[in-house]
Design a protein around this motif. Structure first.
Motif, PDB file in Angstrom:
ATOM      1  N   CYS A   1     -13.269   1.515  47.440  1.00 36.83           N
ATOM      2  CA  CYS A   1     -12.675   2.233  46.324  1.00 36.83           C
ATOM      3  C   CYS A   1     -13.698   2.438  45.206  1.00 36.83           C
ATOM      4  O   CYS A   1     -13.818   3.542  44.662  1.00 36.83           O
ATOM      5  N   ASP A   2     -14.442   1.389  44.888  1.00 31.99           N
ATOM      6  CA  ASP A   2     -15.469   1.500  43.840  1.00 31.99           C
ATOM      7  C   ASP A   2     -16.537   2.537  44.205  1.00 31.99           C
ATOM      8  O   ASP A   2     -16.953   3.340  43.364  1.00 31.99           O
TER       9      ASP A   2
ATOM     10  N   ALA B   1     -16.270   5.095  46.199  1.00 29.88           N
ATOM     11  CA  ALA B   1     -15.710   6.452  46.160  1.00 29.88           C
ATOM     12  C   ALA B   1     -15.622   6.963  44.722  1.00 29.88           C
ATOM     13  O   ALA B   1     -15.965   8.110  44.432  1.00 29.88           O
ATOM     14  N   VAL B   2     -15.157   6.104  43.817  1.00 30.33           N
ATOM     15  CA  VAL B   2     -15.019   6.509  42.412  1.00 30.33           C
ATOM     16  C   VAL B   2     -16.391   6.798  41.803  1.00 30.33           C
ATOM     17  O   VAL B   2     -16.572   7.789  41.080  1.00 30.33           O
TER      18      VAL B   2
ATOM     19  N   ALA C   1     -17.565  10.093  43.128  1.00 29.08           N
ATOM     20  CA  ALA C   1     -16.774  11.201  42.598  1.00 29.08           C
ATOM     21  C   ALA C   1     -17.158  11.528  41.159  1.00 29.08           C
ATOM     22  O   ALA C   1     -17.019  12.671  40.714  1.00 29.08           O
TER      23      ALA C   1
ATOM     24  N   GLY D   1     -14.862  14.529  41.255  1.00 30.13           N
ATOM     25  CA  GLY D   1     -13.686  13.775  40.846  1.00 30.13           C
ATOM     26  C   GLY D   1     -12.720  14.584  40.001  1.00 30.13           C
ATOM     27  O   GLY D   1     -11.581  14.155  39.774  1.00 30.13           O
TER      28      GLY D   1
ATOM     29  N   LYS E   1      -9.084  13.257  43.492  1.00 32.57           N
ATOM     30  CA  LYS E   1      -8.335  12.334  42.639  1.00 32.57           C
ATOM     31  C   LYS E   1      -7.267  11.596  43.436  1.00 32.57           C
ATOM     32  O   LYS E   1      -7.082  10.387  43.289  1.00 32.57           O
TER      33      LYS E   1
ATOM     34  N   CYS F   1      -8.778   8.878  45.706  1.00 33.54           N
ATOM     35  CA  CYS F   1      -9.194   7.688  44.960  1.00 33.54           C
ATOM     36  C   CYS F   1      -7.989   6.900  44.459  1.00 33.54           C
ATOM     37  O   CYS F   1      -7.989   5.659  44.475  1.00 33.54           O
TER      38      CYS F   1
ATOM     39  N   ASN G   1      -9.158   2.786  53.389  1.00 33.01           N
ATOM     40  CA  ASN G   1     -10.034   3.007  52.236  1.00 33.01           C
ATOM     41  C   ASN G   1     -11.443   3.382  52.661  1.00 33.01           C
ATOM     42  O   ASN G   1     -12.073   4.252  52.055  1.00 33.01           O
TER      43      ASN G   1
ATOM     44  N   CYS H   1     -13.147   6.773  51.749  1.00 30.93           N
ATOM     45  CA  CYS H   1     -14.420   6.721  51.027  1.00 30.93           C
ATOM     46  C   CYS H   1     -15.455   7.579  51.731  1.00 30.93           C
ATOM     47  O   CYS H   1     -16.232   8.297  51.085  1.00 30.93           O
TER      48      CYS H   1
ATOM     49  N   VAL I   1     -14.774  11.156  50.881  1.00 36.41           N
ATOM     50  CA  VAL I   1     -15.229  11.512  49.537  1.00 36.41           C
ATOM     51  C   VAL I   1     -16.738  11.757  49.536  1.00 36.41           C
ATOM     52  O   VAL I   1     -17.234  12.675  48.886  1.00 36.41           O
TER      53      VAL I   1
END
Length: 321
Positions: free
Chosen positions: A205-206, A208-209, A212, A223, A229, A232, A272, A276, A279
């Motif tokens: 998750c981190d 991917a963010v 993004a 993002g 969005k 994520c 996830n 990811c 993304v």
């Protein structure tokens, strides 16, 4: 009732994260993957850093749940879950859970001097490295490994199996099949595997963010696009739901709670890491990226004892009662 971490638990989590960031950062992770090569860890288990293993032992990683009078740290299952979550975030290689469970029973396991691998009757993780103990069943009895002290030690009659994860060597023990049914998995091992999967889910998750926010397309960060969005946001929800389940199971230690935590953590890790990768696009599966390594490790962990089928059976039996 409060479910927030205590100050001591936060300090433990942060301390382990700092230790791993210092001793097994992304640069060392890539070095280990490069040394292992696309085909896996190779005959000498080159991806296992024995110095780091001993440092983990000195920090109390393996002796975390041993009583203080036995030379351990004297903490409990909730603290162990936090520590193994950090190991999952860092993609720390090695039979961590087996060695942790063997602490106190196998001389040298608690201090990291001895590496204990898991033999469950089917595909097994194995470190073909000096001083490896030949499986938990034999290790607990205190018997030494055949040929211990040499490079390239392998289980008796074991056949190397190509592993999708280059940092997880696998062997098949003679006379067993890939999906052979072994003894019921240790509930603690099931929960700690869930904690590792939770760490992978959170790290995915981190990643991917972060991507993004920095990757631009059509003059703006990706993002900003609704589809990204949503990906994520879904990753964050899955991570937090799995975290609540893993932490609760670490407190109750109930079989049904552990089974539910394992199911949710496996789902969070697998979905996830897949999202990811989406993304990141094609670059996420390049050899230099760590995204595909999290995906592959999640795949391998999901096949350990206590996975989907076993945990579903535990929950079904609980509902029938």
């Amino acid at each position: 009732m409060r479910f927030q971490l205590t100050d001591d638990q936060r300090a433990l989590r942060d301390g382990v994260r700092q230790l791993l960031a210092r001793r097994f950062d992304s640069e060392r992770l890539r070095a280990a993957v490069t040394a292992a090569g696309p085909g896996g860890a190779g005959p000498a288990g080159v991806c296992l850093d024995r110095a780091l293993w001993r440092e983990l032992g000195a920090a109390g990683f393996f002796a975390l749940r041993l009583p203080e009078e036995a030379g351990g740290v004297g903490l409990g299952l909730p603290e162990a879950a936090l520590v193994f979550e950090e190991a999952g975030r860092a993609l720390l290689p090695g039979p961590l859970i087996a060695t942790h469970l063997a602490a106190g029973a196998v001389p040298g396991a608690a201090t990291g001097e001895v590496v204990v691998a898991a033999v469950d009757g089917g595909l097994v993780e194995w470190w073909a490295q000096a001083d490896v103990v030949r499986g938990e069943a034999k290790a607990v009895s205190g018997e030494p490994a055949d040929g211990a002290g040499r490079e390239g030690v392998v289980p008796l009659g074991a056949v190397p199996v190509r592993s999708v994860d280059p940092l997880t060597p696998l062997h098949r023990v003679s006379g067993t099949s890939e999906r052979a049914t072994g003894p019921d998995p240790d509930p603690v091992a099931v929960l700690l595997t869930a904690a590792e999967q939770l760490g992978t889910a959170a790290r995915a998750c981190d990643l991917a963010v972060q991507h993004a926010r920095t990757r631009e397309q059509f003059g703006q960060p990706i993002g900003a696009f609704q589809a990204v969005k949503h990906l994520c946001a879904d990753m964050l929800v899955r991570t937090e739901v799995a975290r609540a389940a893993v932490y609760a199971a670490a407190v109750t230690a109930g079989p049904a709670d552990i089974a539910a935590a394992r199911l949710l953590a496996d789902e969070a890790a697998l979905r996830n890491t897949r999202d990811c990768l989406q993304v990141h696009g094609g670059m996420g599966f390049t050899w230099e990226s760590e995204v595909h390594l999290h995906l592959k490790r999640a795949w391998v962990r999901a096949q350990r004892g206590g996975g989907v089928t076993e945990s579903e059976e535990v929950l079904a039996a609980e509902l029938v009662v």
